[in-house]
Design an enzyme around this catalytic site. Sequence first.
Site, mmCIF file in Angstrom:
data_model
loop_
_atom_site.group_PDB
_atom_site.id
_atom_site.type_symbol
_atom_site.label_atom_id
_atom_site.label_comp_id
_atom_site.label_asym_id
_atom_site.label_seq_id
_atom_site.Cartn_x
_atom_site.Cartn_y
_atom_site.Cartn_z
ATOM 1 C CD GLU A 193 -1.533 2.437 1.873
ATOM 2 O OE1 GLU A 193 -2.289 3.412 1.806
ATOM 3 O OE2 GLU A 193 -0.427 2.493 2.453
ATOM 4 C CD GLU A 194 2.442 3.210 4.096
ATOM 5 O OE1 GLU A 194 2.548 4.272 3.474
ATOM 6 O OE2 GLU A 194 1.828 3.102 5.168
HETATM 7 CO CO CO Z 1 1.176 5.001 5.520
HETATM 8 ZN ZN ZN Z 2 -1.601 3.198 5.845
#
Ligand code: CO
Ligand code: ZN
Length: 332
Positions: A193-194
């Site tokens: 996600e990052e």
């Molecule tokens: Co984050």
């Molecule tokens: Zn996050």
Amino acid sequence: MKELLQQLTTAFGPSGYETKVRELILENIKKYVDEYRIDALGNLIARKGTLKENGKRIMVSAHMDEIGLMVTHVDEQGFAYVTNLGGVRPLNCMSNRVVFADGTEGMLCARDLEAGKLPTLDNFFVDTGASSREDCKVKIGDPCVFVGDFVDMGDRWMSKTMDDRIGCYIAIEALKELKNSPNEVYFVFSVQEEVGLRGAKTAAYSVDPEIGIALDVTHCNDTPGLVERNLKFGAGPCIKAKDGSLIGTPWLNNALYDAAERAGIPYQIEVLRGAGTDAGAIHLTRSGVPSSAISVACRYVHTPSEMVDVNDVKQAIQLLVEFVSHEIKDHQ
Ligand code: CO
Ligand code: ZN
């Protein structure tokens, strides 16, 4: 409860290297889910319940990865230079420790320091105590993360990975509590996600949900000096109106407000100027998915000491359980 959180928040898992976190989560959810699979990118996709009349297929997503750094080269003296995995800010790197997958620790420092000037990330190196390139235990391509224990402060918890192990924790607890729902709920523990909502993208394609909900942290701006004071500790979970990746679907947000009211818990409406969550990827999947996020206000996001309020976390679990347990009317 706290033991699980302690294990979750200290498991090594920068973007692309989430295996340890996934194993830990799987161990804890196995007996509560109807089915699970791990996809090609490493997302853990667990189903609870089957679709009944008036039910919907819901994807709930919490990301397993944490921000980190990766070695770009090691110089002759044995100093390992790094680049970022996700939103690592130079200010938060200064004088912090990092740890690699094999347990090797090092001190983060920057070269050519000038008074009053913040160095850019390419000036940072890790000193692992090596005296030469040959002697250095870390190699090009090795990822590392901040060092930081889980700290129970009473009404607050602190750790380097509240973003987003607290989301994983909320998903795990909700999954355990969930019973008798008309909905088919897919709990996704996503990867990467990052670095740009990558895991949620492929997971959403395979789940093909009718509703998407991300579980993540958001910026709590109740500390000194912050201008916008719309989100604070102890005022309940936040429901996403907007961030840089998503506009929360209005009818879905109304359904979330209703769920909060039924459960008798307070909530906050979240408007962020930038940033994003897995919901940003989910809502653009296939021909579009109504999506929103339940966020937990978090202080010091992307530092080694991210802090959350215990009641906010408990109420986020309650809100999620209440929401996915009932028929959701499509108001569009
Ligand atoms: Co984050
Ligand atoms: Zn996050």
